[in-house]
Motif scaffolding. Structure first.
Motif, PDB file in Angstrom:
ATOM      1  N   SER A 648       0.836  -1.191   0.000  1.00 35.20           N
ATOM      2  CA  SER A 648       0.000   0.000   0.000  1.00 35.20           C
ATOM      3  C   SER A 648       0.872   1.244   0.000  1.00 35.20           C
ATOM      4  N   GLY A 649       0.621   2.139  -0.947  1.00 41.85           N
ATOM      5  CA  GLY A 649       1.419   3.344  -1.073  1.00 41.85           C
ATOM      6  C   GLY A 649       2.586   3.206  -2.028  1.00 41.85           C
ATOM      7  N   SER A 650       2.812   2.002  -2.553  1.00 41.61           N
ATOM      8  CA  SER A 650       3.937   1.787  -3.476  1.00 41.61           C
ATOM      9  C   SER A 650       3.746   2.566  -4.767  1.00 41.61           C
ATOM     10  N   PRO A 651       4.836   3.085  -5.337  1.00 45.92           N
ATOM     11  CA  PRO A 651       4.734   3.786  -6.608  1.00 45.92           C
ATOM     12  C   PRO A 651       4.555   2.809  -7.769  1.00 45.92           C
ATOM     13  N   VAL A 652       3.684   3.176  -8.708  1.00 48.62           N
ATOM     14  CA  VAL A 652       3.583   2.461  -9.976  1.00 48.62           C
ATOM     15  C   VAL A 652       4.398   3.267 -10.977  1.00 48.62           C
ATOM     16  N   LEU A 653       5.382   2.617 -11.594  1.00 51.35           N
ATOM     17  CA  LEU A 653       6.349   3.307 -12.440  1.00 51.35           C
ATOM     18  C   LEU A 653       6.271   2.808 -13.872  1.00 51.35           C
TER      19      LEU A 653
END
Length: 713
Positions: A648-653
């Motif tokens: 949760s909160g991880s960046p999608v790159l």
């Protein structure tokens, strides 16, 4: 979607890893994944993702407060994470008069940023493999206790060798059930302040109803800032601290994406059990998870009654309720998904194949693994059910608080007058923190409801609870009467009573305190293991380790990744749709729009209400530069990345390593994902970064935040 006929490809023990499956170590990307990632659209080098000597993507990814992920998105230490990750801090900073949780908050400058009592971020520095060093010290003739003691001694040495005099936090972790070991070096910053958050009606839009569901329309984000001393080092909160100048921060991409575009996620997944045997899956589905679901719902029903009656109580318990509700739905989803997918049956087939392999010459040490594992689960099924009923009582504030404070108070009582004077300020601070937001009527009613459930459903219950149940005939009125009397006669009923007790302490009063006896009795039962249980656990640990070792030997050419355990991982896949869903107004079912959000609007509803300002922006189509090229304002989107809780909160790159979104959930159809990977249905639900920026800029008017970002051209 729930009626969709599943076409399931199960990633069991011995099947090849799917292209989008796996939570990979960054140090192994070049060897195991880089070619696949390039073919899918990655444009970075492995060194740009993970480097020890130079700034790289890993320097912008932080673990947020121990349980979520966040990313640095500006050169001034600005941190982006989920609204639900910052939820408890937002609630803590809120009051009935300044209700930031309900109304939102946006600091106009650094001086207005708010410091919660306790909040930290953890930067990953480096990692290394110490498997050979540690495993060279153990052998098969050791007992599990001897093995553990030997390993722990070596772990302590490794951590001491790498912490540079306390500058870094070092953690050695076991992988593949104790078949490999790696150490991780971190740097922790504890001065982290709230910068901005949308109102709860945006950040938690859809509430429990939409949780784990698609299509989704949630603005699940919040902003914080990391502060350091003038030299950039971690420091306790001080007005003299300055925004951190990070080694690396992410570039934000407002240009959008399309279906099948490359997407990777970096973060701190909490826990998976992809190697779990069939017996463990059956235990969870039939015993452990049903108890958790029932006990969670019991607490939620009582809590909600009090929260609806008083806004301050609602704020005080908002985070606790949200956590319980999240796991309640998760566990029920796991039961449904694991049952529907027949996961245990699939694992049984693999175990039969393993048993056949183990019976061959040269594999004798693996021959008894499956029988030992099956025996363990058969004999601990009821225990797992009992423990999950008991855990929910220990999750209540007054179920655990007397135990947590009791040992400190006991030590305080034993000291002389001078030593007590030294200890008292810290003890009073602990008491104030633990009692903050405690609403005694709610606590009593939750405990009463949990006690009724525990004593009626669990077997071999805590002796002190069994004794009380026998005296009050285990009736509703009996439990209410017991708790009313226990609270009234306890020094732990309130902060004030406890502080008065410390002014004139008495060891006998503490020893016989009814709430202290209640709390310590629950903990003692939870921790108790019979000699048979200890033996079963030791045999199981050894057998499970051999199972994983054997499975990898059985198929040596496969690529393997370790289960998640809150260490930094990378997962890669694509932006990809689910089958068509009439509930979604989008042209393709991989994104949602603000139009769909407004369509769900229910005035006054605690889950689907919306701010008038947001509706006005929609009606005017005032989306600014954040609209998609096709004219709609994007809200959420789907990828097929392999994630779990902690991500949760991880960046999608994207392929260039630019920020296109923020992971916040998974879909309920693939809820079994912690145990198996479903290549057909596994999805990550993300907030589109364009929606985040639109809300900051157009809705909140906080354009100064946009100004400090690095935007892709």
């Amino acid at each position: 979607m729930k009626n969709f006929i599943l076409s399931l490809i199960v990633a069991a023990f011995v099947m090849p890893v799917q292209a989008n499956e796996g939570m990979w170590f960054l140090m192994h990307i070049e060897r195991l994944n880089y070619r696949d990632m390039q073919k899918m659209g990655l444009q970075l080098t492995p060194e740009e993702i993970y480097s020890i000597n130079n700034a790289s993507l890993k320097d912008a990814i932080v673990q947020f407060n121990g349980g979520c992920t966040a990313e640095i998105i500006s050169g001034n230490g600005l941190v982006l994470t989920n609204h639900h990750c910052g939820y408890s801090q937002i609630a803590e900073l809120s009051t009935a008069e300044n209700d930031y949780l309900t109304n939102g908050f946006w600091a106009a400058n650094h001086k207005e940023e708010l410091k919660p009592k306790s909040l930290s971020v953890r930067f990953f520095v480096r990692m290394d493999d110490v498997s050979k060093r540690i495993l060279s010290l153990v052998n098969d003739s050791m007992t599990e206790a001897e093995r553990e003691a030997t390993i722990n001694r070596e772990i302590a040495k490794i951590e001491q060798e790498n912490n540079e005099g306390g500058k870094f936090t070092v953690s050695v972790k076991s992988f593949y059930q104790g078949n490999e070991f790696y150490y991780f070096v971190y740097q922790d910053y504890t001065d982290v302040r709230l910068v901005g958050t949308p109102p709860e009606s945006i950040g938690k839009f859809g509430g429990d109803t939409d949780n784990w569901e698609w299509p989704r329309h949630t603005g699940d984000f919040s902003l914080f800032r990391v502060y350091a001393d003038k030299d950039g080092n971690p420091a306790e909160y001080s007005e003299a601290n300055v925004p951190l100048k990070p080694k690396h921060h992410l570039t934000t991409n407002l240009n959008g994406f399309k279906e099948n575009d490359f997407a990777m996620i970096m973060g701190y997944p909490g826990r998976t059990n992809r190697w779990m045997p069939a017996g463990g899956i059956e235990q969870n589905v039939k015993y452990a998870y049903p108890a958790w679901v029932e006990a969670s719902k019991t607490s939620m029903d009582v809590m909600k009654k009090y929260m609806n009656e008083d806004q301050q109580v609602n704020l005080d318990y908002a985070s606790s309720y949200a956590s319980i509700a999240n796991y309640w739905k998760n566990r029920q989803g796991m039961i449904d998904a694991l049952t529907q997918h027949k996961t245990a049956e699939s694992k049984r087939k693999d175990e039969k194949a393993f048993q056949k392999w183990a019976s061959k010459k040269g594999n004798e040490k693996f021959e008894n693994v499956i029988p030992v594992i099956n025996n363990y689960y058969e004999k601990t099924n009821e225990i797992s059910s009992h423990n999950n009923y008991l855990i929910m009582m220990l999750r209540t504030k007054m179920g655990i608080l007397p135990y947590r404070l009791g040992s400190s108070i006991e030590y305080y009582i034993e000291q002389n007058e001078a030593k007590r004077a030294e200890l008292l300020p810290k003890l009073n601070d602990d008491i104030a923190n633990l009692y903050e937001g405690v609403h005694v009527p709610l606590e009593k009613n939750v405990l009463a409801a949990q006690l009724r459930l525990y004593t009626s459903k669990a077997k071999n219950i805590a002796p002190n609870i069994a004794e009380i149940a026998a005296t009050n005939k285990n009736s509703d009125a009996g439990w209410d009467e017991y708790l009313n009397t226990a609270f009234a006669n306890s020094i732990f009923e309130s902060k004030e009573k406890l502080e008065a007790f410390l002014a004139n302490p008495d060891a006998e009063v503490l020893k016989n305190d009814p709430l202290y006896l209640f709390s310590t009795g629950l903990l003692a039962r939870y921790r108790y293991k019979s000699e048979e249980e200890k033996q079963l656990a030791d045999e199981f640990e050894g057998a499970y380790r051999l199972l994983v070792q054997g499975m990898r030997l059985q198929n040596p050419d496969e690529k393997y990744y370790p289960d998640a355990n809150s260490t930094l991982r990378l997962t890669y896949g694509k932006v990809i749709a689910l089958p068509e869903d009439k509930r979604n107004d989008a042209t393709k079912n991989y994104y949602t729009t603000l139009k769909g959000t407004v369509a769900k609007y229910q005035p006054g509803d605690h889950e689907f209400d919306m701010p008038k300002e947001l509706i006005d922006l929609y009606e005017k189509k005032d989306f600014g530069r954040y609209a998609d090229a096709d004219g709609y304002l994007p809200v959420n989107f789907l990828t097929d990345n392999d994630i779990t809780g902690g991500n949760s909160g991880s960046p999608v790159l994207n392929g260039k390593g630019e920020l296109i979104g923020l992971a916040f959930d998974g879909n309920i159809e693939a809820m079994a994902g912690d145990v198996i990977f479903d290549d057909q249905l596994q999805r990550t639900i993300n907030v589109d970064i364009r929606y985040v920026m639109f809300l900051i800029d157009k809705f909140a008017g906080a354009s100064h935040i946009i100004d400090e970002l690095t935007l892709a051209k």
